[in-house]
Scaffold this motif. Structure first.
Motif, PDB file in Angstrom:
ATOM      1  N   HIS A   1      71.196  33.087   9.331  1.00 42.96           N
ATOM      2  CA  HIS A   1      70.551  33.731   8.183  1.00 42.96           C
ATOM      3  C   HIS A   1      70.251  32.694   7.104  1.00 42.96           C
ATOM      4  CE1 HIS A   1      69.868  36.428   4.794  1.00 42.96           C
ATOM      5  NE2 HIS A   1      69.848  37.461   5.635  1.00 42.96           N
ATOM      6  N   GLY A   2      69.135  32.878   6.395  1.00 39.63           N
ATOM      7  CA  GLY A   2      68.725  31.915   5.376  1.00 39.63           C
ATOM      8  C   GLY A   2      69.692  31.780   4.220  1.00 39.63           C
ATOM      9  N   LEU A   3      70.516  32.785   3.977  1.00 46.70           N
ATOM     10  CA  LEU A   3      71.476  32.728   2.869  1.00 46.70           C
ATOM     11  C   LEU A   3      72.819  32.155   3.271  1.00 46.70           C
ATOM     12  CD1 LEU A   3      70.854  36.216   1.177  1.00 46.70           C
ATOM     13  CD2 LEU A   3      69.941  33.990   0.454  1.00 46.70           C
ATOM     14  N   CYS A   4      73.040  31.988   4.573  1.00 47.41           N
ATOM     15  CA  CYS A   4      74.382  31.659   5.045  1.00 47.41           C
ATOM     16  C   CYS A   4      74.774  30.212   4.771  1.00 47.41           C
ATOM     17  CB  CYS A   4      74.499  31.956   6.537  1.00 47.41           C
ATOM     18  SG  CYS A   4      76.212  32.132   7.098  1.00 47.41           S
ATOM     19  N   ASP A   5      73.811  29.381   4.387  1.00 48.38           N
ATOM     20  CA  ASP A   5      74.165  27.998   4.080  1.00 48.38           C
ATOM     21  C   ASP A   5      74.653  27.840   2.645  1.00 48.38           C
ATOM     22  OD1 ASP A   5      71.768  28.516   2.870  1.00 48.38           O
ATOM     23  OD2 ASP A   5      70.781  26.674   3.519  1.00 48.38           O
ATOM     24  N   ARG A   6      74.693  28.942   1.901  1.00 45.55           N
ATOM     25  CA  ARG A   6      75.161  28.905   0.518  1.00 45.55           C
ATOM     26  C   ARG A   6      76.642  29.318   0.463  1.00 45.55           C
ATOM     27  NH1 ARG A   6      70.263  31.906  -2.847  1.00 45.55           N
ATOM     28  NH2 ARG A   6      68.529  31.070  -1.588  1.00 45.55           N
ATOM     29  N   THR A   7      77.296  28.889  -0.596  1.00 36.92           N
ATOM     30  CA  THR A   7      78.673  29.330  -0.818  1.00 36.92           C
ATOM     31  C   THR A   7      78.710  30.751  -1.347  1.00 36.92           C
ATOM     32  OG1 THR A   7      79.347  27.069  -1.291  1.00 36.92           O
ATOM     33  CG2 THR A   7      80.831  28.815  -2.008  1.00 36.92           C
ATOM     34  N   SER A   8      77.752  31.079  -2.218  1.00 38.75           N
ATOM     35  CA  SER A   8      77.668  32.416  -2.797  1.00 38.75           C
ATOM     36  C   SER A   8      76.237  32.692  -3.225  1.00 38.75           C
ATOM     37  CB  SER A   8      78.623  32.552  -3.999  1.00 38.75           C
ATOM     38  OG  SER A   8      78.294  31.600  -4.999  1.00 38.75           O
ATOM     39  N   VAL A   9      75.948  33.958  -3.458  1.00 35.32           N
ATOM     40  CA  VAL A   9      74.610  34.374  -3.886  1.00 35.32           C
ATOM     41  C   VAL A   9      74.757  35.379  -5.021  1.00 35.32           C
ATOM     42  CG1 VAL A   9      73.614  34.024  -1.593  1.00 35.32           C
ATOM     43  CG2 VAL A   9      74.535  36.269  -2.202  1.00 35.32           C
ATOM     44  N   ARG A  10      73.646  35.642  -5.699  1.00 30.57           N
ATOM     45  CA  ARG A  10      73.617  36.684  -6.708  1.00 30.57           C
ATOM     46  C   ARG A  10      73.075  37.967  -6.088  1.00 30.57           C
ATOM     47  NH1 ARG A  10      74.735  35.097 -11.669  1.00 30.57           N
ATOM     48  NH2 ARG A  10      73.753  36.945 -12.595  1.00 30.57           N
ATOM     49  N   ALA A  11      73.376  39.087  -6.708  1.00 29.75           N
ATOM     50  CA  ALA A  11      72.970  40.382  -6.163  1.00 29.75           C
ATOM     51  C   ALA A  11      71.461  40.481  -5.996  1.00 29.75           C
ATOM     52  CB  ALA A  11      73.484  41.507  -7.064  1.00 29.75           C
ATOM     53  N   SER A  12      70.714  39.881  -6.908  1.00 32.72           N
ATOM     54  CA  SER A  12      69.251  39.961  -6.842  1.00 32.72           C
ATOM     55  C   SER A  12      68.679  39.315  -5.589  1.00 32.72           C
ATOM     56  CB  SER A  12      68.641  39.312  -8.085  1.00 32.72           C
ATOM     57  OG  SER A  12      69.072  37.959  -8.205  1.00 32.72           O
ATOM     58  N   ALA A  13      69.434  38.399  -4.963  1.00 35.50           N
ATOM     59  CA  ALA A  13      68.950  37.725  -3.751  1.00 35.50           C
ATOM     60  C   ALA A  13      68.993  38.635  -2.525  1.00 35.50           C
ATOM     61  CB  ALA A  13      69.778  36.471  -3.494  1.00 35.50           C
ATOM     62  N   LEU A  14      69.541  39.826  -2.674  1.00 36.33           N
ATOM     63  CA  LEU A  14      69.732  40.719  -1.531  1.00 36.33           C
ATOM     64  C   LEU A  14      68.690  41.832  -1.466  1.00 36.33           C
ATOM     65  CD1 LEU A  14      73.615  41.103  -1.905  1.00 36.33           C
ATOM     66  CD2 LEU A  14      72.362  39.434  -0.514  1.00 36.33           C
ATOM     67  N   ALA A  15      67.641  41.720  -2.282  1.00 33.49           N
ATOM     68  CA  ALA A  15      66.668  42.802  -2.420  1.00 33.49           C
ATOM     69  C   ALA A  15      66.002  43.193  -1.106  1.00 33.49           C
ATOM     70  CB  ALA A  15      65.616  42.419  -3.449  1.00 33.49           C
ATOM     71  N   SER A  16      65.764  42.247  -0.236  1.00 33.82           N
ATOM     72  CA  SER A  16      65.036  42.549   1.005  1.00 33.82           C
ATOM     73  C   SER A  16      65.947  42.731   2.214  1.00 33.82           C
ATOM     74  CB  SER A  16      64.033  41.418   1.296  1.00 33.82           C
ATOM     75  OG  SER A  16      64.729  40.187   1.476  1.00 33.82           O
ATOM     76  N   GLU A  17      67.244  42.796   1.995  1.00 34.70           N
ATOM     77  CA  GLU A  17      68.185  42.833   3.108  1.00 34.70           C
ATOM     78  C   GLU A  17      68.414  44.244   3.642  1.00 34.70           C
ATOM     79  OE1 GLU A  17      69.279  40.201   4.549  1.00 34.70           O
ATOM     80  OE2 GLU A  17      68.463  38.806   3.059  1.00 34.70           O
ATOM     81  N   VAL A  18      68.720  44.307   4.921  1.00 32.83           N
ATOM     82  CA  VAL A  18      69.186  45.535   5.562  1.00 32.83           C
ATOM     83  C   VAL A  18      70.715  45.486   5.600  1.00 32.83           C
ATOM     84  CG1 VAL A  18      69.246  46.854   7.716  1.00 32.83           C
ATOM     85  CG2 VAL A  18      67.113  45.766   6.980  1.00 32.83           C
ATOM     86  N   PHE A  19      71.336  46.561   5.201  1.00 35.93           N
ATOM     87  CA  PHE A  19      72.802  46.590   5.157  1.00 35.93           C
ATOM     88  C   PHE A  19      73.355  47.410   6.321  1.00 35.93           C
ATOM     89  CE2 PHE A  19      71.858  45.188   0.963  1.00 35.93           C
ATOM     90  CZ  PHE A  19      72.995  44.527   0.491  1.00 35.93           C
ATOM     91  N   VAL A  20      74.287  46.816   7.035  1.00 35.01           N
ATOM     92  CA  VAL A  20      75.018  47.537   8.080  1.00 35.01           C
ATOM     93  C   VAL A  20      76.286  48.079   7.423  1.00 35.01           C
ATOM     94  CG1 VAL A  20      75.983  47.440  10.393  1.00 35.01           C
ATOM     95  CG2 VAL A  20      74.136  45.875   9.757  1.00 35.01           C
ATOM     96  N   VAL A  21      76.447  49.391   7.446  1.00 35.16           N
ATOM     97  CA  VAL A  21      77.505  50.016   6.648  1.00 35.16           C
ATOM     98  C   VAL A  21      78.456  50.823   7.529  1.00 35.16           C
ATOM     99  CG1 VAL A  21      78.037  51.559   4.724  1.00 35.16           C
ATOM    100  CG2 VAL A  21      75.952  50.162   4.677  1.00 35.16           C
ATOM    101  N   PRO A  22      79.734  50.413   7.597  1.00 35.06           N
ATOM    102  CA  PRO A  22      80.729  51.228   8.314  1.00 35.06           C
ATOM    103  C   PRO A  22      81.002  52.526   7.565  1.00 35.06           C
ATOM    104  CG  PRO A  22      81.496  48.978   7.955  1.00 35.06           C
ATOM    105  CD  PRO A  22      80.291  49.171   7.103  1.00 35.06           C
ATOM    106  N   GLN A  23      81.390  53.552   8.306  1.00 37.60           N
ATOM    107  CA  GLN A  23      81.776  54.850   7.730  1.00 37.60           C
ATOM    108  C   GLN A  23      80.690  55.364   6.778  1.00 37.60           C
ATOM    109  OE1 GLN A  23      85.696  54.528   6.005  1.00 37.60           O
ATOM    110  NE2 GLN A  23      86.532  53.556   7.813  1.00 37.60           N
TER     111      GLN A  23
END
Length: 312
Positions: free
Chosen positions: A188-210
């Motif tokens: 994933h393009g974000l995985c080379d970072r130590t951390s990200v901000r919430a705004s960087a997740l705007a286009s992401e699909v979330f896999v959600v348990p329960q």
């Protein structure tokens, strides 16, 4: 010994009467037998007569009261009486132990993170030291299943994700707390970072348990969207964390996960932190009110030894 009741050849007999007979048979003397049991000689004699009357047998040959002997029926009944007495004493001891939580089974439900954080391991180890006769029976269950099992009496104690409210019949307290991470494919393009901000997740699909639960990780997904200033994201529902993590590792989306999940080292799965969103994911102990408090205290004593897991 309490006034226990035993069954012999469909006859209900009093444990105190059996105790008196065994003492008389072994001491071969009424007074010594009475002293051994801690009763008056007349009481020992009455208990023996009551037992003989119930059985319809003469157990003691009373011709020589200074050196009494057993009749044939008494000789045959003595080993049965000893065994019956041992069973009654064992039942009494086990009953007291059950009431104090010293022995018997402890049926323990837990979510997977309770094992990953070390909480479950520490509880099992701690109870093995403090209550060696107790049989701990751990069962892996998701939170909704644990609550149902607690209500039905299938489990006694559960380690689960918190709920906003609980039924009146149970008690709850915090057992452990850990940080939260984003799990995603290492490609994933974000995985080379130590951390990200919430705004960087705007286009992401979330896999959600329960996903069908109205509390839990889905709440954090909503919070992230609000914080990052984007619409509620596309969500892929799953039943549990392992499935969600595996799907994320395969590149189907990202998953909000407890930090302890990183300890699994799933193939292809990487983790990053979130700079501007740092909630804690908690594990609570929930138990039925009829579980002995000294036992709960011993379980509680293990909480502090669970390894902290930071979202770093």
């Amino acid at each position: 010994m309490p006034q226990s009741i035993a069954i012999w050849n469909d006859v209900m007999i009093n444990g105190l009467d059996v105790e008196a007979f065994v003492a008389i048979a072994e001491e071969r003397h009424f007074l010594r037998a009475a002293d051994r049991v801690g009763i008056a000689q007349s009481v020992a004699s009455k208990r023996l007569k009551r037992l003989e009357a119930q059985l319809g047998l003469t157990l003691i040959d009373r011709e020589n009261r200074m050196d009494i002997g057993l009749t044939r029926a008494g000789s045959l009944f003595l080993p049965v009486a000893r065994e019956t007495l041992d069973q009654l004493r064992r039942a009494e001891r086990l009953g007291h132990d059950f009431g104090r939580g010293e022995s018997g089974p402890l049926r323990l439900g837990y979510v997977f993170s309770a094992a990953l954080t070390g909480l479950l391991i520490n509880v099992i180890e701690g109870l093995a030291r403090s209550r060696p006769r107790l049989e701990v029976r751990p069962v892996l269950m998701e939170t909704p299943e644990q609550l149902a099992a607690l209500e039905q009496g299938i489990i006694d104690v559960g380690f689960l994700r918190p709920r906003s409210s609980y039924p009146a019949w149970c008690l709850n307290e915090r057992a452990h707390s850990e940080g939260i991470l984003l799990g995603m494919a290492k490609s994933h393009g974000l995985c080379d970072r130590t951390s990200v901000r919430a705004s960087a997740l705007a286009s992401e699909v979330f896999v959600v348990p329960q996903f069908r639960e109205d509390v839990g990780l889905i709440e954090h997904v909503h919070n992230l969207a609000k914080l990052g200033g984007f619409a509620q994201p596309v969500v892929i529902p799953t039943a549990d964390y392992i499935t969600a993590a595996s799907m994320a590792a395969a590149g189907l989306g990202i998953v909000l996960a407890p930090a302890s999940l990183a300890r699994l080292h799933l193939k292809g799965l990487g983790f990053v932190g979130i700079d501007d969103y740092c909630p804690s994911l908690e594990i609570e102990m929930v138990h039925r009110g009829d579980v002995p408090e000294p036992l709960i205290a011993d379980v509680r004593a293990a909480f502090g030894s669970a390894s902290p897991v930071d979202a770093a």
